[in-house]
Enzyme design. Structure first.
Site, PDB file in Angstrom:
ATOM      1  N   LYS A   7      27.584  29.202 -61.776  1.00  0.00           N
ATOM      2  CA  LYS A   7      26.221  28.701 -61.959  1.00  0.00           C
ATOM      3  C   LYS A   7      25.209  29.845 -61.879  1.00  0.00           C
ATOM      4  O   LYS A   7      24.268  29.912 -62.668  1.00  0.00           O
ATOM      5  CB  LYS A   7      25.905  27.621 -60.916  1.00  0.00           C
ATOM      6  N   GLN A  51      25.587  22.682 -53.107  1.00  0.00           N
ATOM      7  CA  GLN A  51      26.963  22.654 -53.618  1.00  0.00           C
ATOM      8  C   GLN A  51      27.819  21.807 -52.681  1.00  0.00           C
ATOM      9  O   GLN A  51      27.899  22.072 -51.500  1.00  0.00           O
ATOM     10  CB  GLN A  51      27.525  24.077 -53.728  1.00  0.00           C
ATOM     11  N   ASP A  74      19.982  18.627 -59.661  1.00  0.00           N
ATOM     12  CA  ASP A  74      21.392  18.210 -59.752  1.00  0.00           C
ATOM     13  C   ASP A  74      21.504  16.675 -59.765  1.00  0.00           C
ATOM     14  O   ASP A  74      22.598  16.132 -59.898  1.00  0.00           O
ATOM     15  CB  ASP A  74      22.162  18.791 -58.555  1.00  0.00           C
TER      16      ASP A  74
END
Ligand code: NAP
Length: 237
Positions: A7, A51, A74
């Site tokens: 990412k 994450q 996200d």
């Protein structure tokens, strides 16, 4: 760490500055929440990605909810999920968002099609089913308690596999001409669909790796640019 590296590399390539905040394994939920709240208030940060999965001692939902909705690039907060469910502006969960972009790119007409989603997690199965429903597909969810998965898959015009079990969806159960999206990833670069047999029957099928995965990161970056544009007053919602 692999996902985070990928990412960050894609951010750098796209000209997005990324900041890695590494916390020790001993971090408590309260400390993680505080970190996310302070990033939420930091005007120099336009998007936040936690994450996951986080450690088993962490209340993951509490951590997600500490992310300000306008920075939830996200698409993991309840606010984002609610907005998506109501068809209101907000950030989609990235993998479902990427799957919809793939389907659009290949001009898959979803109206009236029977879409079978295998898996019902909050970040993947559930939201992708809702996005398919919003596009007038007839959606069936399957999960670990579903009886006779094969019979349901056999009826599907569109199959989305989102489980994390290698080759759970057998090629012989794929309806000829169906569209197969394999979001699963298992060790050894194996998806949730038995690709070699499924590809002989499917009209369109995504490979693992190189199918859904890169789309997830692309949507993350696109939503980060949108978040920054909105926060900087360069674009409306
Ligand atoms: P998850 O939270 O573990 O959810 C898995 C889902 O699969 C659950 O709903 C579970 O049902 C269901 N399931 C388990 N065994 C099953 C079975 N035998 N038959 C039917 N359904 C079954 O996983 P996730 O986070 O959604 O991720 C799923 C997969 O997608 C993983 O391989 C993950 O690595 C991959 N993934 C890929 C990306 C990407 O960018 N490509 C992003 C996220 C995830 P219950 O609800 O009944 O337990």
């Amino acid at each position: 760490m692999t996902y985070v590296r990928m990412k960050r590399a894609r951010c750098a390539k796209a000209g997005i500055e990324s900041r890695l905040v590494s916390l020790p394994a001993t971090t408590t939920t309260a400390e993680l929440v505080e970190t996310l709240q302070s990033l939420s208030q930091d005007a120099g940060v336009h998007g936040i990605l936690l994450q996951h999965p986080v450690g088993p001692h962490i209340d993951e939902r509490a951590a997600f909810e500490a992310i300000a909705p306008e920075k939830d690039v996200d698409g993991v907060t309840m606010s984002s999920f609610g907005a998506m469910s109501f068809g209101l502006p907000g950030f989609a969960s990235c993998t479902p968002g990427g799957i919809m972009r793939l389907l659009d790119e290949y001009e898959v007409d979803l109206a009236g099609q029977h879409a079978v989603v295998v898996g019902r997690s909050a970040i993947l199965g559930k939201p992708v089913g809702m996005l398919l429903l919003a596009r007038d597909a007839t959606v069936t969810y399957c999960h670990s308690r579903t009886t006779d998965l094969a019979a349901i898959v056999q009826e599907a015009d569109v199959v989305v596999a989102a489980v994390g079990r290698p080759r759970l969806v057998r090629g012989e159960d794929v309806k000829p001409g169906a569209v197969v999206i394999d979001a699963g990833y298992n060790p050894g670069n194996v998806g949730d669909v038995d690709f070699d047999t499924a590809r002989t029957r499917a009209r369109l099928i995504t490979p693992v790796p190189g199918g859904v995965g890169p789309m997830t990161i692309a949507v993350l970056l696109a939503q980060t640019v949108d978040a920054a544009s909105i926060q900087l007053g360069l674009a409306g919602r």
